[in-house]
Design an enzyme around this catalytic site. Structure first.
Site, short mmCIF file in Angstrom:
data_model
loop_
_atom_site.label_atom_id
_atom_site.label_comp_id
_atom_site.label_asym_id
_atom_site.label_seq_id
_atom_site.Cartn_x
_atom_site.Cartn_y
_atom_site.Cartn_z
CB CYS A 112 -0.87 0.02 1.25
SG CYS A 112 -1.90 -1.45 1.37
CD1 TRP B 145 -0.48 -5.95 -2.02
CD2 TRP B 145 -0.39 -5.22 -4.12
NE1 TRP B 145 -0.03 -6.97 -2.80
CE2 TRP B 145 0.04 -6.57 -4.09
CE3 TRP B 145 -0.41 -4.56 -5.33
CZ2 TRP B 145 0.46 -7.25 -5.24
CZ3 TRP B 145 0.00 -5.25 -6.47
CH2 TRP B 145 0.42 -6.58 -6.42
CG ASN C 53 2.05 -0.58 3.72
OD1 ASN C 53 1.56 -1.64 3.32
ND2 ASN C 53 3.29 -0.21 3.46
CE LYS D 180 13.86 -14.55 -12.97
NZ LYS D 180 12.92 -15.58 -13.15
CG HIS E 255 21.89 -40.36 -21.31
ND1 HIS E 255 22.08 -41.70 -21.54
CD2 HIS E 255 21.88 -40.24 -19.97
CE1 HIS E 255 22.16 -42.36 -20.40
NE2 HIS E 255 22.01 -41.50 -19.42
C1 AGP Z 1 9.65 -14.92 -15.07
O1 AGP Z 1 10.84 -14.26 -14.74
C2 AGP Z 1 9.01 -14.40 -16.34
N1 AGP Z 1 8.73 -13.05 -16.22
C3 AGP Z 1 7.86 -15.29 -16.79
O2 AGP Z 1 8.35 -16.60 -16.96
C4 AGP Z 1 6.65 -15.37 -15.83
O3 AGP Z 1 7.00 -16.13 -14.69
C5 AGP Z 1 5.51 -16.07 -16.58
O4 AGP Z 1 5.16 -15.26 -17.68
C6 AGP Z 1 4.29 -16.31 -15.70
O5 AGP Z 1 3.74 -15.09 -15.28
P1 AGP Z 1 2.66 -15.10 -14.09
O6 AGP Z 1 3.37 -15.64 -12.90
O7 AGP Z 1 2.23 -13.69 -13.94
O8 AGP Z 1 1.55 -16.01 -14.53
#
Ligand code: AGP
Length: 607
Positions: free
Chosen positions: A2, A76, A100, A484, A503
């Site tokens: 918030c 929020w 908040n 990431k 493999h």
């Molecule tokens: C994660 O770093 C990405 N931004 C992407 O994979 C994200 O997790 C995915 O688009 C799902 O989004 P959501 O959690 O809002 O459903």
């Protein structure tokens, strides 16, 4: 989280408050409101929706109101849906306040107040807080606040106005932030600097458990022993844009650092007498009855959280868990029925494929539970049950704190599931919860692994291909490390089950190819070291992520990042921080826009 702003001085308070709330919009919210002194009363204008909706409502309902003292809030939502009624400020008797944080014992307090014939009109913990302050009010605002904070449990930042004290704003905090400043135009207080910085770059942080009294003539600070305290003034050189990031260069780093707080906000309301408890989420234990399998369906990082969830639910509950990519699930005519629990995981709650997968699961008669960070989002609204995470708004496209709290929600779910099914006694469950809290508590410590990660990332700047390897939970986690790195640094990487390398893929391991090996799981540690030897002997540069107590042959690794010793099952909470840092610093050192990587959106609301 918030947004809060308070002002009393010589300016038009409505203008100061609504403009301040505009500055706080970046924090993410779903409703907004202001309350201000009008003659001998306090008038409130509030609405679900954006600050622009609030401004229009103020224009309609309060255009002619002259006022120089008021408080404003962007909400929020945590407790209670998104509605005009649930938006702040809340008034109880002579007291009007904004908040908040999360009041953890609001239900007990509500029961106490109802015995006195005082019933709330909203579904919020904040209104209960206002009622508690009013309940202890006998004409002395400071005494009323002191009485209230003795009864309130949880995190809070309050700005409070008392009808009989026009022109004054009282503030107190416990955990949630408040900063304040005073200039010749008046006294200003806010949840963060971005709303303060236009008035002054000299400010102070309201010390916890101290009461600030704001008047047009200045700000006085008292501890709870009624002793006046001199504020410790600070100076900031940020501009507004950097203020939004709390001084961090990018939101991604800010959000990595917010993970301990996000975990606290998500876990604390779900623990009761040392046991996982979803009563406040209205998730009944019957959800676990008669289940033949669980399907976890999501996208991207959220799906990777599901991979971790699969590991622990199958280990603790011994029922099959399928993790399905939502865009695949929605078109495959999945084997799902009334004995299936379909769990959707989504930070935004708006991802098109995940929403479609949820709808398909419901058509097929499955029970549905979603783990969502945005209150009132589509996936949350359409699920039978919702386990909200409380990470606050996640601005960076790369999900970090949302992933972390998705894990927390999954672990709590699995612990409750095992307890309800009698897989563990109450004492055993309490012991697991204790171990869980210990592990989660180490995330704070992992934040100091940034320098090591930055040094490693320095060596990755020119890398084009990189491999993550792991076994079991570490394999699930390596999938998250890989996405990431890819999404923010554009370095191609793959996550591989370590035993699978030979493999085929090991043909790609040649001189100086970086391999990030996750080896936090003791039962397969020796196997992992064999895999490390395999890639090392083919010239790989090895970055090992393992536990402090592991016996590491330094000749095998170019870098070692350790996580604190803990039960293997909880290692992802700490290991993922190192992976987040490596990705972040690789992107920074490549000079990229970390928060908005090319081609990506924060929420993929289309197929
Ligand atoms: C994660 O770093 C990405 N931004 C992407 O994979 C994200 O997790 C995915 O688009 C799902 O989004 P959501 O959690 O809002 O459903």
């Amino acid at each position: 989280m918030c947004g809060i702003i308070g002002f009393t001085g010589i300016l038009d308070a409505k203008e100061v408050l609504t403009e301040g709330l505009s500055e706080l919009e970046y924090r993410g919210y779903d409703s907004a409101g202001i309350a201000y002194v009008l003659g001998d009363r306090i008038k409130t204008v509030k609405t679900a929706g954006k600050v622009n909706c609030l401004k229009e409502k103020v224009q309609r309902e309060a255009a002619g109101d002259q006022t120089s003292c008021g408080i404003g809030h962007t909400r929020w939502a945590t407790h209670g849906g998104v509605s005009d009624l649930n938006s702040h400020p809340h008034t109880a008797g002579k007291v009007t306040l904004i908040h908040n944080g999360i009041i953890e014992n609001y239900q007990e307090l509500q029961a106490e107040l109802e015995k006195k014939g005082k019933t709330p009109v909203s579904q919020t913990d904040t209104e209960i807080a206002a009622m508690v302050v009013d309940d202890g009010y006998d004409g002395d605002p400071v005494k009323a606040i002191k009485r209230a904070v003795k009864r309130l449990e949880g995190a809070y930042a309050f700005c409070i106005m008392f009808e009989e004290f026009p022109g004054r704003i009282y503030c107190i905090r416990n955990g949630s932030p408040l900063v304040a400043t005073y200039t010749e135009k008046g006294a200003v207080i806010a949840s963060d600097l971005v709303a303060l910085i236009k008035y002054s770059k000299d400010y102070f942080v309201l010390p916890e458990h101290h009461i600030a009294e704001l008047t047009p003539d200045g700000i006085r600070l008292f501890n709870l022993l009624d002793q006046e305290v001199e504020p410790k003034m600070l100076h900031v050189n940020w501009d507004t844009a950097s203020a939004r990031k709390g001084g961090y260069e990018y939101f991604m780093l800010k959000e990595i650092h917010e993970q301990p707080e996000a975990l606290r906000r998500t876990i604390t309301p779900r623990l009761k007498d040392g046991l996982p408890d979803f009563s406040a989420d209205n998730i009944p234990d019957s959800i676990f009855e008669g289940l033949h399998k669980i399907v976890i369906t999501a996208c991207g990082t959220a799906m990777h959280a599901g991979l971790i969830g699969k590991n622990l639910i199958e280990k603790w509950i011994r029922i099959p868990v399928d993790v399905e990519i939502a865009s695949e699930f929605r078109y495959k005519d999945p084997i799902v029925d009334e004995h299936t629990l379909v769990m959707t995981i989504s930070q935004s709650g708006e991802t098109a494929d995940t929403l479609a997968a949820l709808r398909l699961a419901k058509e097929k008669g499955a029970r549905t539970l979603s783990i969502v960070n945005v209150k009132g989002s589509s996936i949350a609204r359409e699920s039978d049950y919702v386990l909200y995470t409380h990470a606050g708004p996640e601005i960076a496209v790369a999900s970090t704190k949302a992933y972390m709290v998705q894990l927390a929600a999954l672990y709590l779910f699995a612990m409750r599931f095992a307890f309800v099914l009698g897989k563990r006694t109450e004492e055993q469950t309490k012991a697991v919860v204790k171990s869980f809290l210990n592990a989660v508590g180490h995330v704070e410590k992992m934040l100091s692994s940034d320098e090591q990660a930055e040094e490693i990332s320095e060596r990755l700047v020119k890398t084009e291909d990189l491999f993550f390897i792991g076994r079991g939970l570490d394999y699930a986690l390596s999938c998250e490390g890989s996405i990431k790195l890819k999404e923010v640094s554009y370095i191609h990487s793959e996550a591989y089950a370590a035993g699978e390398l030979k493999h085929g893929t090991i043909s790609l391991i040649t001189d100086n190819v970086p391999v990030i090996a996750l080896a936090t799981q003791k039962d397969v540690y020796v196997k992992m070291i064999s895999n490390v030897k395999e890639v090392r002997s083919r010239g790989a540069k090895v970055i090992l992520i393992t536990t402090e107590d592991a016996l590491v042959d330094a000749s095998l690794c170019d870098h070692v990042i350790t996580i604190p010793e803990m039960e293997d099952i909880f290692a992802p909470f700490c290991a993922v921080v190192a992976l987040q840092y490596i990705a972040y610093y690789a992107a920074v050192k490549r000079g990229l826009n970390v928060d908005q990587p090319r081609n990506l959106a924060k929420s993929v609301t289309v197929e």
